[in-house]
Design an enzyme around this catalytic site. Sequence first.
Site, PDB file in Angstrom:
ATOM      1  CE  LYS A 102      -4.526   0.709   0.381  1.00  0.00           C
ATOM      2  NZ  LYS A 102      -5.502  -0.302  -0.111  1.00  0.00           N
TER       3      LYS A 102
HETATM    4  N1  GLU Z   1      -7.084  -0.008  -3.376  1.00  0.00           N
HETATM    5  C1  GLU Z   1      -7.851  -1.173  -3.704  1.00  0.00           C
HETATM    6  C2  GLU Z   1      -7.914  -2.132  -2.529  1.00  0.00           C
HETATM    7  O1  GLU Z   1      -7.810  -1.739  -1.398  1.00  0.00           O
HETATM    8  C3  GLU Z   1      -7.378  -1.834  -4.995  1.00  0.00           C
HETATM    9  C4  GLU Z   1      -5.971  -2.319  -5.001  1.00  0.00           C
HETATM   10  C5  GLU Z   1      -5.472  -2.786  -6.350  1.00  0.00           C
HETATM   11  O2  GLU Z   1      -6.244  -2.846  -7.296  1.00  0.00           O
HETATM   12  O3  GLU Z   1      -4.273  -3.095  -6.427  1.00  0.00           O
HETATM   13  O4  GLU Z   1      -8.171  -3.297  -2.681  1.00  0.00           O
END
Ligand code: GLU
Length: 413
Positions: A102
């Site tokens: 993240k």
């Molecule tokens: N931000 C989204 C999540 O928390 C998508 C992450 C992604 O597609 O890599 O799952």
Amino acid sequence: MSGRAIVQNQFDRAADLINLEAYMRKILISPFREVQVEVPVRMDDGRIEVFTGYRIQHNGARGPCKGGIRYHPEADHDEVLGLATIMTWKTALMDIPFGGAKGGVTVDPKKLSKLELERLTRRFTQRIAIVLGPYRDIPAPDVNTNAQVMAWILDEYSSRQGYTPAVVTGKPVSLGGSLGREEATGRGVMYVMQEYARDFGIPLKGGRGGVVIQGFGNVGSHLARLLDSEAGAKVVAVSAVEGGVYNDQGLDIPALLAHVAQGKPVPEWKGGKRVTNEELWTIPCDWLIPAALGGVITKEANAKTIDCKVVVEGANEPTTPTADIILEERGIAVIPDFLANAGGVTVSYYEWAQNLQQYRWTHEQVNRELKATITKAYTSVRDLAKEKGVTFRTAAYGIALQRVADAERLRGN
Ligand code: GLU
């Protein structure tokens, strides 16, 4: 409780369930790599403001690290680490070939002009580019970031490395994004709800209690639209930052979406009674869906009074562990975040695969594969929860932890 503490607490319960050894617990809970960067940005008035950014790669045993980037004043190290950890469990539970990561920048993007936002994104990308790559770590949208932000990341990365669409997902379709990616998180939530509705006899179509959605951003707005148009569900209330609207007969979702598309606040819409964000939690319903930020269902605020049959976690970490226990005691089921909202990263996987293959899928194919993948994960969670007599959350953790631990062992750890 911080994001990190929430994750640790839930982790322990599941690690006990699958009798995980002490050393493996340590590998699975600690991050693989953390990057913190300063992000100096030239503002429109000529000043330079310095922001702080993070990219945390929690685990890459099952494949390249994967996860969104959020821009938020409260995005800090602990929050980003907690969210990176959840991404590891999310990709493992979906059985897609990624680990978890993240990113975040501590900033209120609403205070930036579009050009400032672009400069911030480009500078942040330059500083973390060294740990990114299609086989290393692949960002995506999260809170307050979108396809345009991903396009800037693609451009900035490609300007040094050569055209590399697979370095980021959630891009505009015209720049190699996937059809169906933008609505994918909401669509995945709906598929999981349809399965649960059938298994546990809480019908979506013709159901009496209806659905309450907290949050009307990317997840909440697409979810409301799909529940209304495809699942035939009655959405009785939705809220956004400014407040919400409620109508026990069901909201006219296309009309509400048209109102919001004109840039008008949700609570100013006349098709329902205005409610505050606190009142929203008291509305009786079958399905309650937090679809905004984390830590909104708490012991102090609402866990004892929420009046629904199922909480579906459209957001990441909306329920604190103490609230989770209260909901369990009250017989309210919780469909955990890394099952319910995994549609986004699942379609990110299809986007990445399309980029690597240089081949485009149809929207129908994307939806079909998403439904198959998320339903399979749902079924495995439901079955393990039943077999062991545990909550969906603990079962989901059990499956995910086992998969990551197996990958670690096969790699020699
Ligand atoms: N931000 C989204 C999540 O928390 C998508 C992450 C992604 O597609 O890599 O799952």
